[in-house]
Scaffold this motif. Structure first.
Motif, short mmCIF file in Angstrom:
data_model
loop_
_atom_site.label_atom_id
_atom_site.label_comp_id
_atom_site.label_asym_id
_atom_site.label_seq_id
_atom_site.Cartn_x
_atom_site.Cartn_y
_atom_site.Cartn_z
N GLU A 183 -1.90 -4.97 -3.16
CA GLU A 183 -2.79 -5.39 -2.08
C GLU A 183 -3.59 -4.21 -1.55
OE1 GLU A 183 -4.36 -6.04 1.77
OE2 GLU A 183 -2.59 -4.76 1.43
N GLY A 186 -6.30 -3.39 -4.12
CA GLY A 186 -7.42 -4.32 -3.98
C GLY A 186 -8.28 -4.00 -2.78
N ARG A 187 -7.65 -3.57 -1.69
CA ARG A 187 -8.39 -3.19 -0.48
C ARG A 187 -9.27 -1.96 -0.75
NH1 ARG A 187 -4.84 -1.98 4.74
NH2 ARG A 187 -3.54 -3.48 3.60
N PHE A 189 -10.57 -0.96 -3.64
CA PHE A 189 -11.72 -1.35 -4.46
C PHE A 189 -12.72 -2.19 -3.67
CE2 PHE A 189 -9.02 -0.21 -8.14
CZ PHE A 189 -9.95 0.51 -8.88
N SER A 190 -12.25 -3.03 -2.77
CA SER A 190 -13.16 -3.84 -1.94
C SER A 190 -14.00 -2.95 -1.04
CB SER A 190 -12.36 -4.84 -1.09
OG SER A 190 -11.71 -5.78 -1.88
N TRP A 191 -13.36 -1.98 -0.42
CA TRP A 191 -14.10 -1.06 0.43
C TRP A 191 -15.11 -0.26 -0.38
CZ3 TRP A 191 -9.06 0.83 3.18
CH2 TRP A 191 -8.76 -0.03 4.25
N ALA A 193 -16.51 -1.06 -3.22
CA ALA A 193 -17.60 -1.94 -3.65
C ALA A 193 -18.59 -2.20 -2.53
CB ALA A 193 -17.03 -3.26 -4.16
N ALA A 194 -18.10 -2.11 -1.29
CA ALA A 194 -18.97 -2.34 -0.12
C ALA A 194 -19.70 -1.07 0.29
CB ALA A 194 -18.14 -2.88 1.03
N ALA A 259 -16.01 -1.77 -9.54
CA ALA A 259 -15.04 -2.01 -8.48
C ALA A 259 -14.80 -3.50 -8.28
CB ALA A 259 -15.50 -1.36 -7.18
N ASN A 260 -15.89 -4.27 -8.28
CA ASN A 260 -15.74 -5.72 -8.11
C ASN A 260 -14.93 -6.32 -9.25
OD1 ASN A 260 -17.09 -6.37 -5.69
ND2 ASN A 260 -19.05 -5.94 -6.65
N ILE A 263 -11.16 -5.54 -8.75
CA ILE A 263 -10.44 -6.24 -7.69
C ILE A 263 -9.64 -7.40 -8.27
CG2 ILE A 263 -10.71 -7.62 -5.59
CD1 ILE A 263 -13.21 -5.90 -5.02
#
Length: 271
Positions: A183, A186-187, A189-191, A193-194, A259-260, A263
């Motif tokens: 988890e 995933g966080r 990579f989400s950050w 990607a943003a 990154a996306n 995830i």
């Protein structure tokens, strides 16, 4: 004239891995009893370095031993074989010079009195041993990767499974997802990607009280890593479901697109 004081002897023991029994270092010290009796001295210190490699100079027991030699607190050092104290040729030479400077002779069960010639021979043998060890280790790691197993050490986001071979012996198995750490991956990579950089992600995780891979705080290099060496969470092929052997397999610098993709796939590698 006063009789000479008995010589002060320091004993040393070391073993490298948890695969050896916890008493291995202590057993080595016990094996030195005949030499201590022959030398006719008193044991004033015993230093042990359990589960520590002989290629490390900063071993606590070794450092205490050398400080005692420098301070003139001991007259002789005794250990089982010389390679308990040092393995690498450079370290063996370094140790020999320090002991000679402080006039503290070394005696071992295997070599007897270790003079300059024996130090030189031990350094050469240590270099040959290290070369063979590296080659065997690399062959073993390559075989593990070809068999679909992870050849590295610690992999954040995964647990290493174990299994029994045909002989009933425990063998390293494939990786299994650690749900809690996955988890966090995933966080990250989400950050990323943003548009959040590794330098910004690390303090975010620390502020939230998330422990890093080694149980301490996160830093940017752990997250960013090195694309050439395929290390770091953003650059490791593990998080897109691939085992990689060697560097330069084309991971490249992480991008928002990668990154996306990661995830979703970072939590899909089951072994």
């Amino acid at each position: 004239m006063l009789p000479p004081l008995p010589r002060r002897i320091a004993l040393y023991g070391r073993h490298s891995t948890i695969m050896q029994t916890a008493s291995s270092s202590a057993d080595q010290v016990a094996a030195c009893a005949p030499i201590v009796s022959f030398l006719g001295g008193n044991v004033v210190a015993t230093q042990l370095d359990p589960q520590l490699s002989g290629y490390r100079r900063n071993r606590p027991g070794l450092q205490l031993l050398l400080r005692a030699a420098e301070a003139g607190e001991i007259d002789i050092i005794v250990c089982e074989p010389l390679d308990r104290l040092a393995r690498d040729a450079e370290d063996v030479a370094w140790l020999g010079k320090k002991l000679a400077y402080h006039r503290v002779p070394l005696h071992t069960v295997s070599e007897g009195h270790v003079d300059e010639i024996k130090f030189a021979v031990a350094g050469l043998l240590g270099s040959i041993f290290l070369k063979n060890l590296v080659e065997k280790t690399l062959r073993g790691m390559e075989a593990a990767v070809l068999a679909g197993r992870f050849a590295g050490g610690r992999a954040y986001g995964y647990k290493r499974m174990v299994r029994l071979d045909a002989n009933g012996e425990v063998q390293p198995g494939p990786l299994k997802i650690d749900e809690a750490q996955a988890e966090v991956v995933g966080r990250i990579f989400s950050w990323f990607a943003a548009g959040v950089s590794a330098i910004q992600i690390a303090p975010r995780l620390n502020h939230k009280g998330v422990l890093g891979p080694r149980g301490g705080e996160w830093n940017a290099s752990t997250i960013r890593g090195d694309p050439a060496k395929l290390v770091g969470i953003l650059n490791s092929p593990l998080y897109v479901g691939r085992l990689a052997w060697g560097a330069g397999s084309g991971a490249g610098t992480p991008t928002a697109k990668n990154a996306n993709a990661a995830i979703g796939s970072a939590t899909s590698l089951s072994g």
